[in-house]
Design an enzyme around this catalytic site. Structure first.
Site, PDB file in Angstrom:
ATOM      1  N   GLY A 161       0.755  -1.137  -0.120  1.00 44.77           N
ATOM      2  CA  GLY A 161      -0.085   0.083   0.096  1.00 44.77           C
ATOM      3  C   GLY A 161       0.766   1.394   0.089  1.00 44.77           C
ATOM      4  O   GLY A 161       2.006   1.372  -0.579  1.00 44.77           O
ATOM      5  N   THR A 194       2.962   4.657   1.326  1.00 47.00           N
ATOM      6  CA  THR A 194       4.005   5.192   2.322  1.00 47.00           C
ATOM      7  C   THR A 194       3.568   5.350   3.634  1.00 47.00           C
ATOM      8  O   THR A 194       3.941   4.937   4.719  1.00 47.00           O
ATOM      9  CB  THR A 194       4.989   6.138   1.710  1.00 47.00           C
ATOM     10  OG1 THR A 194       5.516   5.731   0.494  1.00 47.00           O
ATOM     11  CG2 THR A 194       6.059   6.442   2.684  1.00 47.00           C
ATOM     12  N   VAL A 224       0.453   4.861   5.313  1.00 44.11           N
ATOM     13  CA  VAL A 224       0.314   3.721   5.912  1.00 44.11           C
ATOM     14  C   VAL A 224       1.222   2.615   6.308  1.00 44.11           C
ATOM     15  O   VAL A 224       1.213   2.135   7.283  1.00 44.11           O
ATOM     16  CB  VAL A 224      -0.983   3.069   5.329  1.00 44.11           C
ATOM     17  CG1 VAL A 224      -1.627   1.858   6.396  1.00 44.11           C
ATOM     18  CG2 VAL A 224      -2.000   3.995   5.080  1.00 44.11           C
ATOM     19  N   GLY A 225       2.291   2.642   5.469  1.00 47.42           N
ATOM     20  CA  GLY A 225       3.267   1.493   5.951  1.00 47.42           C
ATOM     21  C   GLY A 225       3.890   2.243   7.264  1.00 47.42           C
ATOM     22  O   GLY A 225       4.453   1.289   7.803  1.00 47.42           O
ATOM     23  N   GLU A 245       5.392  -3.365   0.944  1.00 45.83           N
ATOM     24  CA  GLU A 245       5.529  -3.107  -0.314  1.00 45.83           C
ATOM     25  C   GLU A 245       4.938  -1.870  -0.718  1.00 45.83           C
ATOM     26  O   GLU A 245       3.741  -1.808  -0.702  1.00 45.83           O
ATOM     27  CB  GLU A 245       4.941  -4.158  -1.131  1.00 45.83           C
ATOM     28  CG  GLU A 245       5.470  -5.647  -0.807  1.00 45.83           C
ATOM     29  CD  GLU A 245       6.667  -5.766  -1.937  1.00 45.83           C
ATOM     30  OE1 GLU A 245       6.651  -5.174  -3.015  1.00 45.83           O
ATOM     31  OE2 GLU A 245       7.624  -6.545  -1.456  1.00 45.83           O
ATOM     32  N   CYS A 277       1.864  -0.018  -8.885  1.00 43.46           N
ATOM     33  CA  CYS A 277       2.672   0.616  -8.108  1.00 43.46           C
ATOM     34  C   CYS A 277       4.220   0.760  -8.904  1.00 43.46           C
ATOM     35  O   CYS A 277       5.009   1.728  -8.490  1.00 43.46           O
ATOM     36  CB  CYS A 277       3.106  -0.192  -6.840  1.00 43.46           C
ATOM     37  SG  CYS A 277       3.110  -1.963  -7.253  1.00 43.46           S
TER      38      CYS A 277
END
Lengths: 505, 511
Positions: free
Chosen positions: B189, B191, B193-194, B211, B245
């Site tokens: 998803g 950056t 939320v990463g 990812e 992506c």
């Protein structure tokens, strides 16, 4: 007047943060204010610039740095042995095999293998990419932070450093302030053997380390406790910094009824009392039956006497506890259960006798935290199944040990538990093999290093596929507008086929 | 509700602890069941994808399903090899022992999927997690609603219900899920939320594979086959309506190339999607209104070379090319994830490299050039998750290449064996015997200098079986020839020690 000196004097000694040998001269007031707010900004920026210039990438540069490390180790051997003796009362034999030798081995390996490790790794291709070049390229991350603990202050600084340098990174080292004498050599002597534009040592305590962690790094390598590991990972998450955490836990040591008690006692005692028990992979506690305990106790006593004599305090071969805080912590644990062997302590020397505790309960404090001292509790279990159940209830340890003449028992222990590493019928020998990855799992850590695993840990593995402009006819299968007939052909080019299957297109 | 997630994870963990997911035969059986699921439910899967993303059957099959079938084929074939312990080279000190790396499952794995390729981005990681012997909780993206619902329906029909679960829900449910303890989390998803996922994982010291994304640059050199370059870029950019992506996010090229590039892309778009792109069954739509608005906002103030048409009712945005784009404009500040292709003119390759390095490390880098030296240089002087030279996206389709990001575009990797490795713990094992205690006397105190020298020798010297074995045999042969029978027992015991002494003297002479 040198602005940097002004700032240094305005703050308490504990905020002395960058070693004198290459403290940056601060520019106009704006940047010096920023440096006061973030004392590491300048250093990190210059390391980032050095990395961006590409200086650390050629094999020649890395080899030169590694050879520098080699010379550092050889030329300062006596000073390092003395510093280790001062910090931990480490016997020269222990320093030699667990610090100097291990570092030497890693440096040698890196120097011998660097070119091999740096090579692009070509991978297998499918039909569509047959004419292309596909490989994995290992690239440095950039500016790497290595935070080291005090128990093996040389080893746990140099071994990761070897990997980080071999992989082509710039490095910030944060040695432990608790092992002061080694810290001094690392910060004052080591930089002279390396390219200072690509390498920095940061000094200080928890406050400085927190402050350091507020900055962005491209990789963080941390060795220490799980509690601090959580803090490091949370800090890393703000910048999406990948990391390796080498943590700890309580390493169980199962002793089967079918064993040679003296051999087991020798091995367990040696690994437990090595470095006065201050080893992340030391056997933390024993699980065995009552009967085996009865055989083990005299054997352990014999081992302790053989190793350290009748009066262990006067033996030159036993280390001491690193500081008062840990000494007092360990003294508190001496009261758990009953000391069948040892139990004595001496505050002035921070000496704790090699101790074996029996009649220990699972709920006792000595079973709630990683001991990290020369105290070995024995808990009784009726069977190997009970031992396995006991171990599985707890956090995954960094190491697990099983002693038995019956290899089936050893393998059962292995299959039914999880731990960072495992050794059957000995202590942490598995650490001495650079061909085995060293790391934890679960609460005992994430990631691994040693040998080539260090190189891979500090490298980004970049997938590269280089195609040619030719063969465009083949590519047209993937372009719209789509027709059903081209689907079959396309699939045959990209799918992995099961061997032995043949499809007529 | 908090306790519902907690209960679920506990149940799955209990199922894992029974050890059921570990035997190779079980893993193979589950993967075969997954394979059957993909084949038998194909129509439903393609249908769900079509509804979620306006994706044609062909697209859904070739973009998603085919990758899964390929992955399954590979894993089913190679898994027996992957699970086998890997022997490790030993030192002299450990030469009589067994040393190997034992891959083991981690425990309970959480896979958080994304909406743009909702099937492949949940199932491909799932395959790796199952192959490695774990229990898995799958959380598909709620934005690709039909696929999420379908997965919750069909997965339990084919896979072990207690070990592999699908959890659906929105932000609230995901947050609650992230409070629980997992043994590995794989998140696909954004950056932003990463970072949240990694922070949540830090509380439990859970390793993560992230990812993420970024702006994947595409440099077009003067010296390249422009026709082919533009065809490939057009394909990669507008596939899934730009919601990929690893789509080429923007183009960097010399100003003289701009108009040619625009023309060729325009022609290719016409070739791919026809005159009335809206009517082409092969062109997808934007996933939802929020993203539709986000992407159309990026058009503001831009010079549109062609395209730019939008239709809110159908969430349609035409394949669009923007020229003379200003690097500080909005379209260059975030990952576009839509069918807008900005061209940013740069003087030359040097400036392109500088431009790329000033920004966050992207998930992919693309370079089009006939000059191999230039491609090599671009790779060496930049960093990215992966690279495809003279094409786009394709490095994703080769599962012998690890797929993952670096820096802001992510950490960790998967696909093929890399998935297996990601979801395994590689446990170092050394098995010794309780015998041979005399050899150990060397290491026990009280200590002396000679012991130190021996220790260095034994630890540093690598064990070269071939040479040593030969030497040892020769030595033994001579001994047998000249020894009387009654001394044989003694010699057998001491042979190892005698050999070591001789080898040690030989080694110290060499030093």
């Amino acid at each position: 007047m040198n602005l940097s000196k002004v700032l240094e004097f305005s703050f308490s000694p504990s905020q002395r943060c960058i070693s004198d040998s290459y403290h940056c001269i601060l520019g106009p007031l704006g940047s010096s204010f920023q440096s006061w707010m973030n004392p590491f900004a300048d250093t990190l920026q210059s390391l980032q610039d050095a990395f961006s210039s590409g200086r650390t990438r050629p094999a020649e540069f890395r080899t030169t740095q590694l050879e520098g490390l080699n010379r550092f180790l050889k030329e300062n051997r006596e000073e390092l042995l003395a510093a280790l003796a001062q910090d931990l009362h480490k016997p020269p034999f222990e320093s030699e095999i667990s610090e100097i030798s291990i570092c030497q081995s890693e440096i040698n390996l890196a120097l011998n293998s660097l070119h091999q490790w740096m090579k692009d790794e070509y991978v297998s291709k499918n039909l569509a990419t047959q004419l292309d070049t596909a490989f994995i390229r290992r690239e440095p991350y950039g500016v790497v932070l290595i935070i080291a603990p005090w128990n093996y202050p040389l080893n746990l600084v140099l071994v990761p450093l070897v990997g980080a340098i071999a992989a082509g990174n710039c490095v910030v080292l944060k040695p432990s302030e608790i092992s002061k004498n080694v810290e001094k050599i690392i910060s004052e002597v080591l930089p002279n053997y390396l390219d200072k534009s690509c390498f920095a040592v940061v000094l200080g305590g928890p406050q400085e380390t927190s402050s350091l962690l507020e900055n962005k790094f491209d990789y963080i390598f941390f060795t220490g406790s799980p509690r601090v590991g959580q803090i490091v990972m949370a800090a890393a998450s703000k910048y999406l910094t990948p990391l390796t955490l080498e943590l700890g836990g309580k390493n169980p040591c199962y002793v089967d009824d079918n064993c040679d008690p003296q051999n087991v006692a020798n091995r367990v005692a040696w690994f437990r009392f090595f470095n006065a028990g201050q080893t992340c992979v030391a056997p933390d506690y024993i699980l065995c039956s009552r009967e085996t305990q009865e055989k083990l106790l005299p054997a352990l006593q014999r081992a302790v006497t053989q190793f350290y004599g009748k009066d262990p305090q006067s033996s030159p071969d036993l280390a001491r506890i690193v500081n008062d805080k840990h000494f007092h912590r360990l003294c508190g644990l001496l009261g758990n259960g009953r000391a069948a062997i040892g139990g004595q302590s001496d505050e002035q020397e921070r000496y704790i006798a090699p101790t074996v505790l029996v009649d220990v309960k699972e709920t006792d404090p000595v079973m709630q935290e990683e001991i990290f001292g020369p105290i070995l509790p024995i808990l009784n279990v009726q069977s190997v199944e009970e031992a396995i159940a006991f171990i599985r209830k707890r956090e995954k340890p960094l190491a697990l040990y099983a002693f038995s003449n019956d290899s089936k028992v050893v393998h059962r222990m292995l299959e039914q538990t999880s731990s960072g590493g495992f050794c059957g019928n000995d202590g942490f020998m598995h650490m001495t093999l650079t061909t085995l990855p060293f790391g934890g799992v679960g609460n005992s850590g994430m990631g691994m290093y040693h040998g080539k695993f260090s190189f891979d840990t500090f490298s980004h593995q970049r997938s590269c596929l280089l195609r040619s402009a030719g063969m465009e006819k083949l590519n047209s299968l993937r372009y719209p507008p789509y027709a059903q007939r081209s689907l079959g052909l396309l699939l045959s080019l990209v799918e992995n086929r099961r061997k032995g299957q043949c499809t007529l297109l | 509700m908090g306790s519902a997630m907690e209960q679920l994870v506990l149940r799955v963990r209990k199922a894992f602890q029974t050890g059921r997911s570990r035997p190779l035969s079980f893993r193979l059986q589950q993967l075969q069941a997954l394979q059957r699921m993909v084949q038998e439910c194909q129509k439903e899967i393609l249908g769900a994808l079509a509804e979620d993303l306006h994706k044609s059957e062909f697209n859904a099959y070739s973009q998603e399903v085919v990758n899964i079938l390929g992955e399954l084929n590979l894993v089913l074939e190679k898994l027996p090899e992957w699970v086998a312990p890997e022997p490790a080279k030993k030192t002299l000190l450990t030469m009589m022992d067994e040393a190997y790396i034992h891959p083991e499952p981690l425990g309970v794995v959480l896979i958080i999927g994304a909406w743009n390729y909702p099937f492949v981005l949940t199932i491909q990681p799932l395959i790796g997690a199952i192959a490695a012997g774990n229990a898995v909780i799958v959380k598909p993206s709620e934005l690709s609603e039909r696929t999420a619902t379908l997965l919750a329906k069909i997965l339990p029909r084919y896979l072990d219900k207690e070990l592999y679960c699908v959890v659906n829900g929105g932000v609230k449910e995901t947050t609650e899920l992230l409070k629980q303890r997992f043994d590995h989390i794989l998140y696909t998803g954004s950056t932003g939320v990463g970072k949240i996922v990694m922070e949540a994982a830090a509380k439990h010291l859970t390793p993560v594979t992230l990812e993420l994304g970024g702006k994947s640059p595409c440099y077009i050199d003067k010296d390249c086959n422009l026709d082919i370059a533009c065809r490939r870029i057009t394909w990669g950019k507008y596939i899934n309506c730009g919601q990929t992506c690893i789509a080429p996010d923007y183009i960097l090229c010399e100003p003289s190339l701009q108009s040619q590039i625009v023309e060729k892309i325009k022609e290719t778009v016409k070739e791919f999607y026809g005159e009335e792109i809206k009517k082409s069954p092969d062109y997808e739509r934007i996933i939802n209104l929020r993203h539709f608005k986000r992407v159309t906002d990026l058009l503001e103030g831009q010079k549109i070379a062609f395209g730019g048409e939008t239709d809110e009712a159908t969430r349609y945005i035409a394949p669009t090319v923007l020229i003379d784009v200003n690097p500080s404009s909005k379209v260059m500040q975030e990952e576009i994830f839509g069918p807008l292709l900005p061209i940013v003119p740069v003087k030359n390759a040097d400036e392109a490299i500088q431009f790329i390095n000033q920004r966050e490390k992207p998930l992919a880098l693309y370079v089009f050039s006939n000059n191999n030296k230039l491609i090599k240089r671009m790779i060496e002087e930049t960093s990215s998750g992966g690279v495809t030279g003279n094409d786009v996206i394709m490095h994703f389709t080769l599962n012998s290449l690890p797929f993952g990001g670096v820096g802001n575009s992510g950490m960790g990797a998967y696909h093929g064996k890399h998935s297996f490795d990601t979801f395994s713990h590689h446990r170092s094992c050394l098995i010794k015997t309780l015998k041979m205690e005399s050899a150990n006397q060397l290491r026990y105190p009280p200590n002396s200098q000679s012991k130190v020298d021996w220790a260095s020798f034994l630890l540093l010297k690598r064990f070269n079986k071939g040479r040593v074995g030969l030497f040892f045999l020769a030595f033994l042969g001579i001994l047998v020839a000249i020894t009387i029978k009654k001394y044989q027992a003694v010699l057998r015991r001491k042979a190892l020690l005698i050999f070591l002494v001789i080898h040690r003297l030989h080694w110290s002479n060499k030093q």
